[in-house]
Scaffold this active site. Structure first.
Site, PDB file in Angstrom:
ATOM      1  N   ASN A  48      32.131  40.487  40.758  1.00 33.46           N
ATOM      2  CA  ASN A  48      33.035  39.361  40.964  1.00 33.46           C
ATOM      3  C   ASN A  48      32.297  38.034  41.052  1.00 33.46           C
ATOM      4  OD1 ASN A  48      35.593  38.007  41.925  1.00 33.46           O
ATOM      5  ND2 ASN A  48      34.379  37.811  43.788  1.00 33.46           N
ATOM      6  N   TYR A  95      31.644  28.688  30.442  1.00 34.47           N
ATOM      7  CA  TYR A  95      32.148  29.757  31.312  1.00 34.47           C
ATOM      8  C   TYR A  95      32.895  30.803  30.492  1.00 34.47           C
ATOM      9  CZ  TYR A  95      34.872  31.918  35.097  1.00 34.47           C
ATOM     10  OH  TYR A  95      35.452  32.806  35.980  1.00 34.47           O
ATOM     11  N   SER A 112      37.122  39.258  34.814  1.00 39.41           N
ATOM     12  CA  SER A 112      37.103  38.475  33.594  1.00 39.41           C
ATOM     13  C   SER A 112      37.887  37.187  33.786  1.00 39.41           C
ATOM     14  CB  SER A 112      37.677  39.324  32.454  1.00 39.41           C
ATOM     15  OG  SER A 112      37.609  38.626  31.227  1.00 39.41           O
ATOM     16  N   LYS A 120      32.286  34.918  29.963  1.00 39.17           N
ATOM     17  CA  LYS A 120      33.280  35.943  30.274  1.00 39.17           C
ATOM     18  C   LYS A 120      33.619  36.769  29.037  1.00 39.17           C
ATOM     19  CE  LYS A 120      33.834  35.269  34.678  1.00 39.17           C
ATOM     20  NZ  LYS A 120      33.536  36.324  35.684  1.00 39.17           N
ATOM     21  N   THR A 135      41.262  29.282  44.266  1.00 37.80           N
ATOM     22  CA  THR A 135      39.950  29.691  44.768  1.00 37.80           C
ATOM     23  C   THR A 135      39.005  28.498  44.785  1.00 37.80           C
ATOM     24  OG1 THR A 135      39.104  30.231  42.561  1.00 37.80           O
ATOM     25  CG2 THR A 135      40.250  31.993  43.776  1.00 37.80           C
TER      26      THR A 135
END
Length: 231
Positions: free
Chosen positions: A84, A152, A138, A156, A185
């Site tokens: 994660n 990024y 993902s 992924k 987040t």
């Protein structure tokens, strides 16, 4: 009790998933870079009565990855490995013409190279588990082209392919790449600090991960919202 290793577990999705597993009686080995927050997370989760080992460190450090697996071995093995921990490559995100090569390298090192390194370290124990599983977190940025998300997203996309090949090479395991969808987040806030739009809490997608563990569908790439909705 089953044992899980979860990286990036001090807050956000990692913590939410760790708490759900602790409530189910799982023993946990947790990783994060921030020692203080990780220690507090472990203290709270241990309140469920399970064993929780918190090891602060950087997943790009091979010695740290070995320590995570060694801690899991002492708890009984590895039944679940959740990669994660993530790096954006730039905070806030920038267009590709401004993306520092060092930032892209950092994203690839954390999101792909370290994930593979941890899998390699844990594979002997995962193979011994009656229900060994690997989850890589993902992103839709790995499948869609969004402005400023190039570095990024590329990392992924590479992670998705790594998981797909691992599933072919390790048919005795379940290997799931899970796109959790938009979430509120710290990672997203760092990526797009000016976006104050409402987003679901990480806890809202945890049922998707639990469904994978309960139903053990074929290895593959899954969207958490669809799993939560029963699709």
């Amino acid at each position: 009790m089953p044992v899980a290793i979860i990286t990036g577990a001090s807050k956000g999705l990692g913590r939410a998933l760790a708490e759900a597993l602790a409530a189910r009686g799982w023993d946990l080995v947790l990783d994060a870079r921030g020692a203080v927050v990780l220690k507090e997370t472990a203290r709270v989760l241990a309140g469920h009565g399970t064993r929780v080992v918190a090891l602060p460190g950087d997943v790009t450090d091979a010695g740290h990855r070995a320590g995570l697996v060694a801690a899991a071995w002492e708890l009984g093995g590895v039944d679940l490995l959740v990669s994660n921990a993530s790096a954006l490559g730039a905070e806030p995100l920038v267009r590709l013409d401004e993306l520092p090569p060092a930032g892209l390298r950092r994203a690839l090192e954390v999101n792909v190279v370290a994930a593979l390194g941890l899998v390699q370290e844990a594979l002997p124990l995962l193979r011994e588990s009656a229900a060994g599983a690997v989850v890589v977190v993902s992103s839709d940025a790995g499948a869609e082209a969004y402005e400023t998300w190039g570095g990024y997203g590329a990392s992924k996309a590479a992670l998705d392919q790594l998981a797909a090949v691992l599933a072919v090479e390790e048919p005795g395991l379940r290997v799931w790449a899970v796109d959790p969808g938009d979430m509120a987040t710290g990672l997203y806030a760092a990526a797009v600090p000016d976006d104050e739009g409402p987003r679901p809490a990480p806890e809202s997608v945890v049922p998707a991960f639990l469904r994978l563990l309960d139903e053990r569908p074929a290895s593959g790439r899954y969207g958490a919202p669809a799993l939560v909705e029963g699709r």
